[in-house]
Design an enzyme around this catalytic site. Structure first.
Site, PDB file in Angstrom:
ATOM      1  N   THR A  15      29.843  38.646  52.887  1.00 19.23           N
ATOM      2  CA  THR A  15      29.566  37.273  53.307  1.00 19.23           C
ATOM      3  C   THR A  15      29.714  36.311  52.135  1.00 19.23           C
ATOM      4  OG1 THR A  15      27.190  37.484  52.924  1.00 19.23           O
ATOM      5  CG2 THR A  15      28.003  38.044  55.123  1.00 19.23           C
ATOM      6  N   ASP A  16      29.888  35.038  52.465  1.00 19.45           N
ATOM      7  CA  ASP A  16      30.032  34.009  51.436  1.00 19.45           C
ATOM      8  C   ASP A  16      28.740  33.190  51.327  1.00 19.45           C
ATOM      9  OD1 ASP A  16      30.025  32.262  53.605  1.00 19.45           O
ATOM     10  OD2 ASP A  16      32.189  31.895  53.517  1.00 19.45           O
ATOM     11  N   GLN A  17      28.799  32.115  50.570  1.00 22.29           N
ATOM     12  CA  GLN A  17      27.629  31.291  50.342  1.00 22.29           C
ATOM     13  C   GLN A  17      27.102  30.639  51.627  1.00 22.29           C
ATOM     14  OE1 GLN A  17      28.360  28.288  47.375  1.00 22.29           O
ATOM     15  NE2 GLN A  17      26.450  28.769  46.343  1.00 22.29           N
TER      16      GLN A  17
END
Length: 141
Positions: A15-17
């Site tokens: 996942t990203d930010q």
């Protein structure tokens, strides 16, 4: 038409930010789907590589619809969209736990000699794969 299915649990590292799956990770999942499809057809990509043949991606089309998040399970559906004895286009649909489509995609591949990158004919060099792909590909109506 054979549609292969592979479940993938979304890991935190994917996942990203924003808390959603980073877009490039879908490409990795597509590779998992492709490998599963090849297994479901009774073959092994690793065995082909041991023959000195590889199958690079020559084109990729991806449409992102709805995000997946950490802790969810994605279902990667993979099939042979088109096949002509030389080029294979795989189709993908990555589905969310609620049944909604997260990603639609295709990837185009050719088989080449690893040492020279010269294309080979799947039809000629791997007649069993050729028959399986012909039998499994999407039927044009």
């Amino acid at each position: 038409m054979l549609i292969s299915k592979k479940e993938v649990e979304v890991r935190y590292a994917e996942t990203d930010q924003m808390g959603v799956v980073y877009h490039a990770n879908y490409l990795v999942w597509m590779e998992l789907g492709r490998t599963q499809l090849i297994k479901d057809l009774g073959f092994s990509y690793a065995a082909m590589e041991s023959d000195g043949i590889i199958s690079p991606v020559i084109d990729l089309q991806v449409s992102y619809k709805k995000p997946l998040r950490y802790g969810e399970t994605a279902l990667v559906k993979t099939w042979v969209e088109q096949y002509d004895g030389l080029r294979v286009i795989y189709g993908y649909e990555i589905v969310r736990p609620d049944g909604e489509v997260s990603v639609n995609a295709t990837s185009s591949h050719v088989c080449v000699k690893k040492d020279s990158f010269r294309p080979i004919s799947i039809r000629k060099h791997y007649p069993e794969w050729h028959k399986a792909y012909e039998d499994a590909k999407k039927k044009v109506e």
